[in-house]
Motif scaffolding. Sequence first.
Motif, PDB file in Angstrom:
ATOM      1  N   THR A  38      99.814  52.857  54.400  1.00  0.00           N
ATOM      2  CA  THR A  38     100.295  53.991  55.281  1.00  0.00           C
ATOM      3  C   THR A  38     101.036  54.807  54.693  1.00  0.00           C
ATOM      4  OG1 THR A  38      99.718  52.650  57.254  1.00  0.00           O
ATOM      5  CG2 THR A  38     100.819  54.472  57.494  1.00  0.00           C
ATOM      6  N   ASN A  39     102.292  54.290  54.102  1.00  0.00           N
ATOM      7  CA  ASN A  39     103.160  55.195  53.643  1.00  0.00           C
ATOM      8  C   ASN A  39     102.573  55.778  52.094  1.00  0.00           C
ATOM      9  OD1 ASN A  39     105.063  54.721  55.629  1.00  0.00           O
ATOM     10  ND2 ASN A  39     106.188  52.969  54.737  1.00  0.00           N
ATOM     11  N   GLY A  40     102.054  54.958  51.316  1.00  0.00           N
ATOM     12  CA  GLY A  40     101.420  55.351  50.224  1.00  0.00           C
ATOM     13  C   GLY A  40     100.403  56.567  50.438  1.00  0.00           C
ATOM     14  N   SER A  41      99.559  56.252  51.482  1.00  0.00           N
ATOM     15  CA  SER A  41      98.699  57.249  51.814  1.00  0.00           C
ATOM     16  C   SER A  41      98.956  58.540  52.223  1.00  0.00           C
ATOM     17  CB  SER A  41      97.491  56.651  52.740  1.00  0.00           C
ATOM     18  OG  SER A  41      96.832  55.579  52.007  1.00  0.00           O
ATOM     19  N   LEU A  42     100.129  58.486  53.100  1.00  0.00           N
ATOM     20  CA  LEU A  42     100.668  59.913  53.580  1.00  0.00           C
ATOM     21  C   LEU A  42     101.281  60.465  52.477  1.00  0.00           C
ATOM     22  CD1 LEU A  42     102.439  58.280  57.007  1.00  0.00           C
ATOM     23  CD2 LEU A  42     100.534  59.962  56.644  1.00  0.00           C
ATOM     24  N   ALA A  43     101.999  59.886  51.596  1.00  0.00           N
ATOM     25  CA  ALA A  43     102.529  60.397  50.352  1.00  0.00           C
ATOM     26  C   ALA A  43     101.424  61.249  49.476  1.00  0.00           C
ATOM     27  CB  ALA A  43     103.204  59.496  49.453  1.00  0.00           C
ATOM     28  N   LEU A  44     100.198  60.443  49.343  1.00  0.00           N
ATOM     29  CA  LEU A  44      99.074  61.143  48.857  1.00  0.00           C
ATOM     30  C   LEU A  44      98.513  62.405  49.443  1.00  0.00           C
ATOM     31  CD1 LEU A  44      96.871  58.037  47.427  1.00  0.00           C
ATOM     32  CD2 LEU A  44      98.423  59.529  46.198  1.00  0.00           C
ATOM     33  N   SER A  45      98.597  62.436  50.786  1.00  0.00           N
ATOM     34  CA  SER A  45      98.165  63.615  51.603  1.00  0.00           C
ATOM     35  C   SER A  45      99.060  64.749  51.610  1.00  0.00           C
ATOM     36  CB  SER A  45      98.014  63.095  53.056  1.00  0.00           C
ATOM     37  OG  SER A  45      99.205  62.926  53.675  1.00  0.00           O
ATOM     38  N   SER A  46     100.342  64.741  50.981  1.00  0.00           N
ATOM     39  CA  SER A  46     101.145  65.873  50.564  1.00  0.00           C
ATOM     40  C   SER A  46     101.016  66.359  49.192  1.00  0.00           C
ATOM     41  CB  SER A  46     102.599  65.249  51.028  1.00  0.00           C
ATOM     42  OG  SER A  46     103.111  64.425  49.815  1.00  0.00           O
ATOM     43  N   ALA A  47     100.009  65.891  48.472  1.00  0.00           N
ATOM     44  CA  ALA A  47      99.746  66.483  47.098  1.00  0.00           C
ATOM     45  C   ALA A  47      99.407  67.778  47.210  1.00  0.00           C
ATOM     46  CB  ALA A  47      98.807  65.742  46.316  1.00  0.00           C
ATOM     47  N   THR A  48      99.752  68.567  45.929  1.00  0.00           N
ATOM     48  CA  THR A  48      99.503  70.267  46.120  1.00  0.00           C
ATOM     49  C   THR A  48      98.749  70.279  44.745  1.00  0.00           C
ATOM     50  OG1 THR A  48     101.505  70.435  44.841  1.00  0.00           O
ATOM     51  CG2 THR A  48     101.533  70.782  47.264  1.00  0.00           C
ATOM     52  N   LEU A  55      92.318  65.178  46.633  1.00  0.00           N
ATOM     53  CA  LEU A  55      92.655  64.026  47.627  1.00  0.00           C
ATOM     54  C   LEU A  55      92.351  64.414  48.868  1.00  0.00           C
ATOM     55  CD1 LEU A  55      95.812  62.733  45.840  1.00  0.00           C
ATOM     56  CD2 LEU A  55      93.417  61.684  45.580  1.00  0.00           C
ATOM     57  N   ALA A  56      92.452  65.662  49.378  1.00  0.00           N
ATOM     58  CA  ALA A  56      92.264  66.179  50.652  1.00  0.00           C
ATOM     59  C   ALA A  56      90.883  66.165  51.118  1.00  0.00           C
ATOM     60  CB  ALA A  56      92.956  67.476  50.903  1.00  0.00           C
ATOM     61  N   ALA A  57      89.813  66.200  50.031  1.00  0.00           N
ATOM     62  CA  ALA A  57      88.692  66.526  50.484  1.00  0.00           C
ATOM     63  C   ALA A  57      87.874  64.990  51.193  1.00  0.00           C
ATOM     64  CB  ALA A  57      87.727  66.906  49.111  1.00  0.00           C
TER      65      ALA A  57
END
Length: 135
Positions: A38-48, A55-57
């Motif tokens: 969960t923590n790792g995936s949440l970090a990936l969702s903050s990528a720009t 990653l957001a697709a």
Amino acid sequence: MSITLTNQDQATLRTAAYGAVSLMAAADATGKPHKVATNGSLALSSATGLVGHVLAAKSKDIELKGKTVAELADHVLPALTATMSLLEKQDPAEADNFRSTVLVAIDAATRTHHGEPSPTLAEMTRKITTALNAA
């Protein structure tokens, strides 16, 4: 510089990033792999940048197959290197963005635990970092 990523390139990028988080969760010996993931995936969702958009697709092309950590690593570690190599050729700044995004995600994953990461998580972090730097 404009980057052109094929559908396969995007799938490899997603597999590499989410696979790195999955490897961290699989390597967690404390019985809290869901928190690591969960923590790792949440970090990936903050990528720009481009990486963040890929990653957001919403996609079902992430391939995280394997019944063992070794089988998962056989798939994910080369995907990390391939993604870095592709991005380095097209846009070194975006390659740096991908590297830092994955490193932040694995750092977030290890912060699930108080104190230093376990030797298992530390070793998986080393393997992921080596794959990122192999390009």
